[in-house]
Design an enzyme around this catalytic site. Sequence first.
Site, PDB file in Angstrom:
ATOM      1  N   GLU A 532       0.806  -1.226   0.000  1.00 15.49           N
ATOM      2  CA  GLU A 532       0.000   0.000   0.000  1.00 15.49           C
ATOM      3  C   GLU A 532       0.836   1.272   0.000  1.00 15.49           C
ATOM      4  O   GLU A 532       0.493   2.255  -0.667  1.00 15.49           O
ATOM      5  CB  GLU A 532      -0.965   0.005   1.188  1.00 15.49           C
ATOM      6  CG  GLU A 532      -2.146  -0.961   1.043  1.00 15.49           C
ATOM      7  CD  GLU A 532      -1.801  -2.416   1.305  1.00 15.49           C
ATOM      8  OE1 GLU A 532      -0.676  -2.686   1.786  1.00 15.49           O
ATOM      9  OE2 GLU A 532      -2.640  -3.301   1.043  1.00 15.49           O
ATOM     10  N   HIS A 599     -12.342  -5.416   7.969  1.00 14.08           N
ATOM     11  CA  HIS A 599     -13.060  -5.174   6.717  1.00 14.08           C
ATOM     12  C   HIS A 599     -14.272  -4.302   6.946  1.00 14.08           C
ATOM     13  O   HIS A 599     -15.145  -4.221   6.103  1.00 14.08           O
ATOM     14  CB  HIS A 599     -13.501  -6.496   6.068  1.00 14.08           C
ATOM     15  CG  HIS A 599     -12.355  -7.356   5.643  1.00 14.08           C
ATOM     16  ND1 HIS A 599     -11.687  -8.171   6.505  1.00 14.08           N
ATOM     17  CD2 HIS A 599     -11.736  -7.486   4.449  1.00 14.08           C
ATOM     18  CE1 HIS A 599     -10.710  -8.799   5.869  1.00 14.08           C
ATOM     19  NE2 HIS A 599     -10.706  -8.390   4.612  1.00 14.08           N
TER      20      HIS A 599
END
Length: 811
Positions: A532, A599
Amino acid sequence: MGQIPPVEEKLKLLALPLSPEEIIADYRKAYRSRQVSLIGRREVMSGKAKFGIFGDGKELPQVVMAHFFRKGDFRSGYYRDQTLMFALFEEEQAIQEFFAQLYAHADVKADPASAGRAMNAHFGNRLLNPDGSWKNQVDFPNSFSDVSPTGAQMPRLVGLTYASRLYREIEGLHQFTQFSDRGNEIAWGMIGNATTAEGHFWESLNAIGVLQGPAVISIWDDNYGISVPNEYAVTRQNLSELLKGFQRDPGQKNGYDIYTVRGWNYSELLEAYQQASDIARADHIPSIIHVIELTQPQGHSTSGSHERYKSKERLDWEGEHDCLRKFREWITGLDILSDEKLADMEKDDRKTVEGIREQAWRAYITPIREEREQAANIFSKIVEQSAHADDVERVKSRLLNIPNPVRRDTMAAIRQVIILTREEDSPARKELIAWKERYHAENEERYDSHLYSSSPEAALNVKEIKPVYTESSPEIHGYEVINAFFDIAFKRDPRLIAFGEDVGKLGDVNQGLKGLQEKYGELRVTDTGIREATIAGQAIGMALRGLVPVAEIQYLDYLLYALQILSDDLATLRWRTGGGQKAPAIIRTRGHRLEGIWHSGSLMAGIIHLVRGIYVLTPRNMTQAAGFYNTMLQSDDPAIIVEVLNGYRLKERLPDNMGEYTVPLGVPEVLRSGSDVTLVTYGATCRITLEAAEQLHKVGIEAEVIDVQSLLPFDIHHKIVESLKKTARIVFIDEDVPGGTTAYMMQEVLENGGGYYWLDSLPRTITGKAHRPAYGSDGDYWSKPNVEGIFETVYDLMHEVDPKKYPIFYR
Ligand SMILES: Cc1ncc(C[n+]2csc(CCOP(=O)(O)OP(=O)(O)O)c2C)c(N)n1
């Protein structure tokens, strides 16, 4: 000078590509740079500058590198690179700018790198015209603006180098000659040995190795990171050994060329840099040049002396291996120039640097002294008209006696005088107040401007075009709406490049880009590794080189890995350069509620408070998301767009004017009108808030539901206060932690928008829990706001207002 045939013979034997004159010029550049370090340190020690960090001990590799750095190339380095910068740009001017930054000269003409905003040795040239448009990057060497977090220069290097590959390999990009000559540009990275212990270094190295961009990465190895020697930072204390796994096999393209060279050895350095840059430019093969045996003659910075942590043996070794000293010995040893002649030149060069420094100092201090003088003159007039003449006189003489004043001194003195004379109303005092207001505004501009774009392309200037629906507008899944938008966007702009984990072949984990790799090719819709920080960096580097990256972070929760780079590099870029650089990257991600601790996060407060300088948009559905993408793709601001994770499978109507309509930033939308209470929310909680409002309606409470749509910027026209004027009651709802984004929204509405004035009840917040959301539907129910919880909190509020009309029936 130095025109003696035997010398040239010797140089020929050494196979050096430079003439004696060029070698002497290199020495003088290195020498002058050393003088800048010595004189710069003295300026700090004498109190004229606050802090100094210099490039002494690293001069030789940098004068060598400069021979191979071409127009159009990019530097992504750090605070040790002064010699390179002096060598790449007009030297006198570059040195003057260096001193201007050392003094914190807050004028973009004096310090084009940072307009007085950055500490010294934070380099960078102006890549933008004053109106914010791009200059021609192929016309000069380019230097990305430096940041202080060490290693943060690496992730963006991924994008700077990858851009060359895209400009070479994508035919549609060949027309953008302002940015690239068919990808012939090298991205030069510089990093200190100790910083190679950072994850960013290894992640970037791996990413560049995979992407095969033309990068030449230099490691300046002086064996220390401030006081810490390599034995505490590097496995087996030998970086060259560690790097071996990146080495390409002979004849193969995949991987790096790796060179280990001694930083005091001119001919070794020349050979390595020539080879590395030739291969990188021609074949897009990256290289690492590990420059060892470097020194740090003055220690790390002005903050302390290295005698505290280096042994006498090490200090002696550093004295002997000082690259400047070694270079000088080599020059005299080869009879390129005599010791005496060099000494004469050195004397001249030292004088030259002193002269430049003096000019920088005068340019810095003169206006500040003049402003002090102007304020003191008004003080003198006040003295004649004031009952507090003695006190004012004292303030004035104290101000005038400060040897090297700063603007704060003048401002503080003015404010003292205004307080002292608070009961007076003389013309001189009025003049002082007017002067102060102007001075304050000027200084606000000095330090506050350019957080976001103010160019004609600023996101806030993009015209709103509303979505158009007709009876035949089809109902399709949310992911298909996004997909339809990106298809149009890819077709119309060859600069648009999307990349991220599972973005390519799969078309992202939620199918928003499904089928687009097949249609637009692997280079435009691309898979990446799980990395990322360098996905963010890749976007930054590409955007700075004129491409239009949509970089995907698979889930909002994993944005944390990229957040440091987004916060330190992207968010500050335009501001820290005083409007000199921009990287209009779009970070695409998805979040809020789904399932599981990692999530379902909605870490919005963490994000919005760390990325001021980037817009943060939280569309409630895919139609709004597509509109935001369309707005941002027309602008030169960066943005993070958080799609609603559980919205891809929901049905939405596809607007007829997809690709045309835009959603404006900072404009909330009223989703349901009501007169009793205003419910303010965004993203995934829009739907449950609307459901709660429907239930409230059934018990006689009319809630107005407002979707703020964008958190940065927030409700720029104070539309929410208009609702509050009607309802006098307000509740802020989201999935963030208590005191997170709801508190931010409350401050925006009540303090900045003046909403407190219209309140008849205590404002409330409904948030997620302080812990992360637990897994499963029940975990979600007890971790996040839900319809019933919103109902009860709002009902409680109305009960307080009118207990008879709204009796409690659920407790
Ligand atoms: C991320 C980060 N951690 C710590 C620091 C504080 N710091 C500044 S310079 C430095 C040492 C860097 O050493 P090295 O990478 O070898 O470069 P050198 O200064 O020796 O050229 C440290 C720890 C920082 N600026 N950034």
